[in-house]
Design a protein around this motif. Structure first.
Motif, PDB file in Angstrom:
ATOM      1  N   VAL A 142      -3.087   6.236   4.858  1.00 44.17           N
ATOM      2  CA  VAL A 142      -2.652   5.840   6.202  1.00 44.17           C
ATOM      3  C   VAL A 142      -3.477   4.656   6.688  1.00 44.17           C
ATOM      4  CG1 VAL A 142      -2.588   6.567   8.625  1.00 44.17           C
ATOM      5  CG2 VAL A 142      -1.716   8.084   6.856  1.00 44.17           C
ATOM      6  N   GLN A 143      -4.784   4.723   6.498  1.00 41.87           N
ATOM      7  CA  GLN A 143      -5.651   3.618   6.929  1.00 41.87           C
ATOM      8  C   GLN A 143      -5.332   2.338   6.160  1.00 41.87           C
ATOM      9  OE1 GLN A 143      -7.597   3.563   9.551  1.00 41.87           O
ATOM     10  NE2 GLN A 143      -6.975   5.659   9.968  1.00 41.87           N
ATOM     11  N   ALA A 144      -5.078   2.445   4.863  1.00 39.89           N
ATOM     12  CA  ALA A 144      -4.753   1.265   4.062  1.00 39.89           C
ATOM     13  C   ALA A 144      -3.437   0.638   4.517  1.00 39.89           C
ATOM     14  CB  ALA A 144      -4.677   1.640   2.588  1.00 39.89           C
ATOM     15  N   ALA A 145      -2.436   1.464   4.794  1.00 39.95           N
ATOM     16  CA  ALA A 145      -1.144   0.953   5.263  1.00 39.95           C
ATOM     17  C   ALA A 145      -1.275   0.302   6.631  1.00 39.95           C
ATOM     18  CB  ALA A 145      -0.115   2.069   5.290  1.00 39.95           C
ATOM     19  N   LYS A 146      -2.051   0.928   7.529  1.00 37.91           N
ATOM     20  CA  LYS A 146      -2.257   0.349   8.858  1.00 37.91           C
ATOM     21  C   LYS A 146      -3.002  -0.964   8.772  1.00 37.91           C
ATOM     22  CE  LYS A 146      -2.044   4.464  11.759  1.00 37.91           C
ATOM     23  NZ  LYS A 146      -2.745   5.312  12.709  1.00 37.91           N
ATOM     24  N   ALA A 147      -4.004  -1.042   7.889  1.00 39.68           N
ATOM     25  CA  ALA A 147      -4.767  -2.286   7.727  1.00 39.68           C
ATOM     26  C   ALA A 147      -3.875  -3.400   7.173  1.00 39.68           C
ATOM     27  CB  ALA A 147      -5.960  -2.039   6.809  1.00 39.68           C
ATOM     28  N   GLN A 148      -3.029  -3.061   6.216  1.00 46.45           N
ATOM     29  CA  GLN A 148      -2.132  -4.063   5.647  1.00 46.45           C
ATOM     30  C   GLN A 148      -1.118  -4.531   6.681  1.00 46.45           C
ATOM     31  OE1 GLN A 148       0.209  -2.806   2.279  1.00 46.45           O
ATOM     32  NE2 GLN A 148       0.299  -4.866   1.467  1.00 46.45           N
ATOM     33  N   GLN A 149      -0.604  -3.596   7.471  1.00 44.05           N
ATOM     34  CA  GLN A 149       0.344  -3.967   8.518  1.00 44.05           C
ATOM     35  C   GLN A 149      -0.321  -4.846   9.569  1.00 44.05           C
ATOM     36  OE1 GLN A 149       1.967  -0.662  10.686  1.00 44.05           O
ATOM     37  NE2 GLN A 149       3.601  -1.857  11.560  1.00 44.05           N
ATOM     38  N   ALA A 150      -1.519  -4.480   9.980  1.00 43.77           N
ATOM     39  CA  ALA A 150      -2.238  -5.273  10.986  1.00 43.77           C
ATOM     40  C   ALA A 150      -2.548  -6.665  10.462  1.00 43.77           C
ATOM     41  CB  ALA A 150      -3.528  -4.557  11.384  1.00 43.77           C
ATOM     42  N   ALA A 151      -2.908  -6.779   9.188  1.00 43.70           N
ATOM     43  CA  ALA A 151      -3.201  -8.092   8.605  1.00 43.70           C
ATOM     44  C   ALA A 151      -1.953  -8.962   8.574  1.00 43.70           C
ATOM     45  CB  ALA A 151      -3.748  -7.910   7.189  1.00 43.70           C
ATOM     46  N   PHE A 152      -0.775  -8.360   8.360  1.00 46.34           N
ATOM     47  CA  PHE A 152       0.459  -9.131   8.348  1.00 46.34           C
ATOM     48  C   PHE A 152       0.858  -9.576   9.751  1.00 46.34           C
ATOM     49  CE2 PHE A 152       5.040  -9.741   8.380  1.00 46.34           C
ATOM     50  CZ  PHE A 152       5.211 -10.591   7.300  1.00 46.34           C
ATOM     51  N   LEU A 153       0.703  -8.676  10.725  1.00 51.39           N
ATOM     52  CA  LEU A 153       1.141  -8.977  12.088  1.00 51.39           C
ATOM     53  C   LEU A 153       0.203  -9.909  12.833  1.00 51.39           C
ATOM     54  CD1 LEU A 153       2.460  -5.465  13.160  1.00 51.39           C
ATOM     55  CD2 LEU A 153       3.800  -7.451  12.440  1.00 51.39           C
ATOM     56  N   ASN A 154      -1.055  -9.943  12.449  1.00 47.63           N
ATOM     57  CA  ASN A 154      -2.021 -10.791  13.170  1.00 47.63           C
ATOM     58  C   ASN A 154      -2.233 -12.101  12.510  1.00 47.63           C
ATOM     59  OD1 ASN A 154      -2.392  -8.816  15.089  1.00 47.63           O
ATOM     60  ND2 ASN A 154      -4.000  -7.825  13.916  1.00 47.63           N
ATOM     61  N   ALA A 204       0.845  -1.195   0.000  1.00 48.81           N
ATOM     62  CA  ALA A 204       0.000   0.000   0.000  1.00 48.81           C
ATOM     63  C   ALA A 204       0.881   1.246   0.000  1.00 48.81           C
ATOM     64  CB  ALA A 204      -0.911   0.009   1.229  1.00 48.81           C
ATOM     65  N   ASP A 205       0.420   2.287  -0.666  1.00 50.09           N
ATOM     66  CA  ASP A 205       1.166   3.547  -0.688  1.00 50.09           C
ATOM     67  C   ASP A 205       1.221   4.160   0.705  1.00 50.09           C
ATOM     68  OD1 ASP A 205       1.753   3.510  -3.362  1.00 50.09           O
ATOM     69  OD2 ASP A 205       0.116   4.841  -3.956  1.00 50.09           O
ATOM     70  N   SER A 206       2.372   4.728   1.041  1.00 49.04           N
ATOM     71  CA  SER A 206       2.482   5.462   2.299  1.00 49.04           C
ATOM     72  C   SER A 206       1.759   6.798   2.146  1.00 49.04           C
ATOM     73  CB  SER A 206       3.949   5.696   2.641  1.00 49.04           C
ATOM     74  OG  SER A 206       4.529   6.587   1.703  1.00 49.04           O
ATOM     75  N   ALA A 207       1.556   7.477   3.249  1.00 46.02           N
ATOM     76  CA  ALA A 207       0.897   8.781   3.202  1.00 46.02           C
ATOM     77  C   ALA A 207       1.727   9.780   2.404  1.00 46.02           C
ATOM     78  CB  ALA A 207       0.652   9.295   4.617  1.00 46.02           C
ATOM     79  N   ALA A 208       3.048   9.699   2.510  1.00 49.59           N
ATOM     80  CA  ALA A 208       3.918  10.624   1.770  1.00 49.59           C
ATOM     81  C   ALA A 208       3.811  10.394   0.268  1.00 49.59           C
ATOM     82  CB  ALA A 208       5.366  10.460   2.223  1.00 49.59           C
ATOM     83  N   ILE A 209       3.782   9.121  -0.148  1.00 50.27           N
ATOM     84  CA  ILE A 209       3.644   8.811  -1.578  1.00 50.27           C
ATOM     85  C   ILE A 209       2.273   9.249  -2.077  1.00 50.27           C
ATOM     86  CG2 ILE A 209       3.574   6.940  -3.276  1.00 50.27           C
ATOM     87  CD1 ILE A 209       6.380   7.520  -2.277  1.00 50.27           C
TER      88      ILE A 209
END
Length: 108
Positions: free
Chosen positions: A96-108, A79-84
């Motif tokens: 930001v929400q997309a990146a957080k969701a992708q990170q949470a899906a990977f970590l959980n 997912a694109d970062s907020a800066a990109i």
């Protein structure tokens, strides 16, 4: 003769300036063990190392496919970062929400 004296004087000043900067350094260069993480990074640090099983070989870098034991890895989110997103003129809050969701899906 006058130029020679000025030249020697300038070289002497340069030598003194360089040696003073060497002695002004604190500690051993590269020794960062006594520094704490900034607050915004400390809150993102995992309490315990993360272990992942069953990942596809294409998911990992080839250097990690046969790795055994503790390893340090960097996870690149697709997912694109907020800066990109900002540079592309997109909504940064959605990014930001997309990146957080992708990170949470990977970590959980």
């Amino acid at each position: 003769m006058k130029r020679k004296i000025i030249f020697i004087f300038l070289v002497g000043i340069l030598v003194l300036a360089n040696t003073a900067s060497v002695f002004a350094q604190n500690g051993v260069p590269g020794n960062r063990g006594d520094r704490s993480l900034p607050a915004n990074l400390a809150e993102m640090k995992l309490e315990t190392p993360l272990q992942m099983d069953g990942l596809a070989a294409g998911t990992l870098d080839s250097a990690l496919v046969g790795a055994v034991g503790a390893n340090k890895v960097i996870i690149h989110l697709s997912a694109d970062s907020a800066a990109i997103a900002f540079t592309k003129g997109k909504n940064t809050a959605v990014a930001v929400q997309a990146a957080k969701a992708q990170q949470a899906a990977f970590l959980n």
